[in-house]
Design a protein around this motif. Structure first.
Motif, mmCIF file in Angstrom:
data_model
loop_
_atom_site.group_PDB
_atom_site.id
_atom_site.type_symbol
_atom_site.label_atom_id
_atom_site.label_comp_id
_atom_site.label_asym_id
_atom_site.label_seq_id
_atom_site.Cartn_x
_atom_site.Cartn_y
_atom_site.Cartn_z
ATOM 1 N N ALA A 102 8.520 22.839 -15.468
ATOM 2 C CA ALA A 102 8.965 22.831 -14.181
ATOM 3 C C ALA A 102 9.992 21.759 -13.848
ATOM 4 O O ALA A 102 10.239 20.675 -14.561
ATOM 5 C CB ALA A 102 7.683 22.309 -13.128
ATOM 6 N N GLU A 103 10.957 22.093 -13.263
ATOM 7 C CA GLU A 103 12.162 21.242 -12.946
ATOM 8 C C GLU A 103 12.099 20.515 -11.529
ATOM 9 O O GLU A 103 12.553 19.335 -11.292
ATOM 10 C CB GLU A 103 13.428 22.050 -12.892
ATOM 11 N N VAL A 104 11.175 21.121 -10.796
ATOM 12 C CA VAL A 104 10.933 20.443 -9.055
ATOM 13 C C VAL A 104 9.548 20.697 -9.257
ATOM 14 O O VAL A 104 8.953 21.563 -9.435
ATOM 15 C CB VAL A 104 11.659 21.307 -8.289
ATOM 16 N N LEU A 105 8.919 19.456 -8.795
ATOM 17 C CA LEU A 105 7.399 19.390 -8.558
ATOM 18 C C LEU A 105 7.062 19.242 -7.065
ATOM 19 O O LEU A 105 7.611 18.107 -6.481
ATOM 20 C CB LEU A 105 6.926 18.456 -9.406
ATOM 21 N N VAL A 106 6.504 20.106 -6.384
ATOM 22 C CA VAL A 106 6.038 19.759 -5.074
ATOM 23 C C VAL A 106 4.717 19.567 -4.951
ATOM 24 O O VAL A 106 3.805 20.362 -5.541
ATOM 25 C CB VAL A 106 6.572 21.041 -4.264
ATOM 26 N N LEU A 107 4.106 18.405 -4.295
ATOM 27 C CA LEU A 107 2.640 18.056 -4.119
ATOM 28 C C LEU A 107 2.313 18.505 -2.877
ATOM 29 O O LEU A 107 3.040 18.046 -1.820
ATOM 30 C CB LEU A 107 2.460 16.586 -4.289
ATOM 31 N N LYS A 135 10.738 18.048 -17.866
ATOM 32 C CA LYS A 135 12.001 18.534 -17.269
ATOM 33 C C LYS A 135 12.056 18.357 -15.706
ATOM 34 O O LYS A 135 12.987 18.761 -15.107
ATOM 35 C CB LYS A 135 11.982 20.090 -17.597
ATOM 36 N N VAL A 136 11.040 17.667 -15.043
ATOM 37 C CA VAL A 136 11.051 17.544 -13.716
ATOM 38 C C VAL A 136 12.038 16.444 -13.312
ATOM 39 O O VAL A 136 12.289 15.442 -13.936
ATOM 40 C CB VAL A 136 9.521 17.069 -13.261
ATOM 41 N N LYS A 137 13.015 17.090 -12.340
ATOM 42 C CA LYS A 137 14.083 16.202 -11.860
ATOM 43 C C LYS A 137 14.009 15.618 -10.488
ATOM 44 O O LYS A 137 14.603 14.833 -9.958
ATOM 45 C CB LYS A 137 15.542 16.895 -11.991
ATOM 46 N N LYS A 138 13.200 16.378 -9.808
ATOM 47 C CA LYS A 138 13.189 16.346 -8.256
ATOM 48 C C LYS A 138 11.575 16.629 -7.821
ATOM 49 O O LYS A 138 10.758 17.204 -8.360
ATOM 50 C CB LYS A 138 13.899 17.201 -7.535
ATOM 51 N N MET A 139 11.161 15.969 -6.899
ATOM 52 C CA MET A 139 9.983 15.850 -6.219
ATOM 53 C C MET A 139 9.890 15.929 -4.921
ATOM 54 O O MET A 139 10.796 15.243 -3.980
ATOM 55 C CB MET A 139 9.090 14.918 -6.800
ATOM 56 N N ALA A 140 8.810 16.751 -4.404
ATOM 57 C CA ALA A 140 8.973 16.467 -2.607
ATOM 58 C C ALA A 140 7.531 16.553 -2.329
ATOM 59 O O ALA A 140 6.527 17.003 -3.214
ATOM 60 C CB ALA A 140 9.488 17.840 -2.221
ATOM 61 N N LEU A 141 7.043 16.176 -1.256
ATOM 62 C CA LEU A 141 5.635 16.043 -0.585
ATOM 63 C C LEU A 141 5.352 16.675 0.673
ATOM 64 O O LEU A 141 6.234 16.604 1.597
ATOM 65 C CB LEU A 141 5.444 14.352 -0.508
ATOM 66 N N LEU A 142 4.390 17.254 0.634
ATOM 67 C CA LEU A 142 3.824 18.200 2.038
ATOM 68 C C LEU A 142 2.335 17.569 2.236
ATOM 69 O O LEU A 142 1.574 17.568 1.506
ATOM 70 C CB LEU A 142 3.713 19.671 2.058
ATOM 71 N N TYR A 172 9.359 14.084 2.308
ATOM 72 C CA TYR A 172 8.293 14.612 2.597
ATOM 73 C C TYR A 172 8.357 15.299 4.091
ATOM 74 O O TYR A 172 9.194 15.001 4.805
ATOM 75 C CB TYR A 172 7.107 13.578 2.581
ATOM 76 N N VAL A 173 7.408 16.088 4.176
ATOM 77 C CA VAL A 173 7.087 16.742 5.748
ATOM 78 C C VAL A 173 5.708 16.463 5.644
ATOM 79 O O VAL A 173 4.692 16.798 5.013
ATOM 80 C CB VAL A 173 7.327 18.084 5.638
ATOM 81 N N SER A 174 5.395 15.799 7.080
ATOM 82 C CA SER A 174 3.982 15.612 7.431
ATOM 83 C C SER A 174 3.742 16.422 8.905
ATOM 84 O O SER A 174 4.671 16.633 9.435
ATOM 85 C CB SER A 174 3.737 14.282 7.622
ATOM 86 N N ALA A 175 2.376 16.562 8.896
ATOM 87 C CA ALA A 175 1.969 17.438 10.013
ATOM 88 C C ALA A 175 0.509 17.105 10.550
ATOM 89 O O ALA A 175 -0.433 17.500 9.902
ATOM 90 C CB ALA A 175 2.166 18.959 9.733
ATOM 91 N N ALA A 184 8.487 23.991 14.456
ATOM 92 C CA ALA A 184 9.293 22.527 14.265
ATOM 93 C C ALA A 184 8.906 22.047 12.831
ATOM 94 O O ALA A 184 9.726 21.719 12.101
ATOM 95 C CB ALA A 184 8.667 21.529 15.259
ATOM 96 N N THR A 185 7.515 22.061 12.450
ATOM 97 C CA THR A 185 7.211 21.924 11.274
ATOM 98 C C THR A 185 7.993 22.906 10.117
ATOM 99 O O THR A 185 8.335 22.423 9.000
ATOM 100 C CB THR A 185 5.708 21.799 10.940
ATOM 101 N N LEU A 186 7.895 24.371 10.475
ATOM 102 C CA LEU A 186 8.444 25.066 9.534
ATOM 103 C C LEU A 186 10.074 24.738 9.298
ATOM 104 O O LEU A 186 10.433 25.012 8.103
ATOM 105 C CB LEU A 186 8.351 26.427 10.222
ATOM 106 N N SER A 187 10.745 24.234 10.316
ATOM 107 C CA SER A 187 12.105 23.860 10.110
ATOM 108 C C SER A 187 12.237 22.677 9.394
ATOM 109 O O SER A 187 13.229 22.609 8.399
ATOM 110 C CB SER A 187 12.945 23.578 11.412
ATOM 111 N N LYS A 188 11.371 22.038 9.562
ATOM 112 C CA LYS A 188 11.331 20.619 8.714
ATOM 113 C C LYS A 188 11.287 21.106 7.096
ATOM 114 O O LYS A 188 11.590 20.505 6.141
ATOM 115 C CB LYS A 188 10.317 19.634 8.941
ATOM 116 N N ILE A 189 10.224 22.100 6.742
ATOM 117 C CA ILE A 189 9.859 22.584 5.449
ATOM 118 C C ILE A 189 11.198 23.232 4.917
ATOM 119 O O ILE A 189 11.660 23.045 3.694
ATOM 120 C CB ILE A 189 8.704 23.322 5.264
ATOM 121 N N GLN A 190 11.888 24.009 5.665
ATOM 122 C CA GLN A 190 13.107 24.872 5.360
ATOM 123 C C GLN A 190 14.091 23.678 5.111
ATOM 124 O O GLN A 190 14.876 23.941 3.980
ATOM 125 C CB GLN A 190 13.313 25.684 6.298
ATOM 126 N N ALA A 191 14.222 22.719 5.615
ATOM 127 C CA ALA A 191 15.262 21.668 5.630
ATOM 128 C C ALA A 191 14.987 21.051 4.197
ATOM 129 O O ALA A 191 15.964 20.734 3.617
ATOM 130 C CB ALA A 191 15.497 20.619 6.717
#
Length: 196
Positions: A102-107, A135-142, A172-175, A184-191
């Motif tokens: 993985a190069e990007v890890l999303v939790l 190889k992970v260079k970036k992470m995001a959180l939902l 991160y995106v929280s809901a 609105a939350t979908l738009s944040k995830i897409q951003a």
């Protein structure tokens, strides 16, 4: 210049190619921790996956709540006889292979009690044997929750993991309950995906 662009397109995920507006494609791993099949966290993870795939990225989504992953035993086998391998032979073996590429890890984690849920904690803490994904260079959180104001613990832990692994914290995106499965939350995830 063309050679440099070609290398960037075919190489690892690293943002934009030097001097050119060419976006690289990333190998993304999403760890989804909710045991609720049609829950809010599942929706967030699926929407992230859709947006990332639409942008041309390769995405693997794993529902870790369905995996048998025990907590770390602190036995130190991995740092002695194991040479980096965990002594426990459970479903984490599958994740080690995915995490290694993985190069990007999303939790993606429901917040039940002020921090990342146990289903996400187990695979993260089991990375102790390899110290950090190669190889992970970036992470995001939902994150999703019923109540507002319960995210600080999870955000702090996520931030510390990013810092220790020396990876880019993409945010991160929280809901909370009234923000779940909304445009609105979908738009944040897409951003968030657009930051790749």
């Amino acid at each position: 210049m063309k050679d440099s662009i070609k290398r960037e397109q075919n190489g690892a995920c690293s943002g934009y190619a030097e001097c050119e507006n060419v976006r690289t494609k990333c190998n993304i791993l999403i760890l989804q921790g909710s045991p609720r099949a049609n829950g809010n966290t599942v929706w967030m993870a699926e929407e992230y996956k859709k947006a990332a795939e639409a942008a041309g990225h390769q995405v693997t989504l794993v529902n870790v709540s369905k995996k048998k992953i025990a907590g770390c035993l602190a036995c130190e086998y991995c740092h002695n006889k194991g040479n980096g391998a965990c002594i426990q032979k459970d479903d984490m073996q599958e994740l080690y292979l995915l995490m290694a590429e993985a190069e990007v890890l999303v939790l993606a984690a429901p917040i039940y009690y002020f921090t990342l849920c146990a289903q996400i904690q187990a695979p993260i803490q089991r990375m102790y044997c390899v110290n950090a994904p190669a190889k992970v260079k970036k992470m995001a959180l939902l994150m999703s929750s019923y109540s507002p104001g319960v995210y600080d613990g999870a955000i702090a832990e996520f931030r510390d993991i990013c810092n220790y692994w020396k990876v880019e914290n993409m945010g991160y995106v929280s809901a909370k309950i009234d923000e779940q499965k909304t445009d609105a939350t979908l738009s944040k995830i897409q951003a968030l995906v657009e930051k790749l």
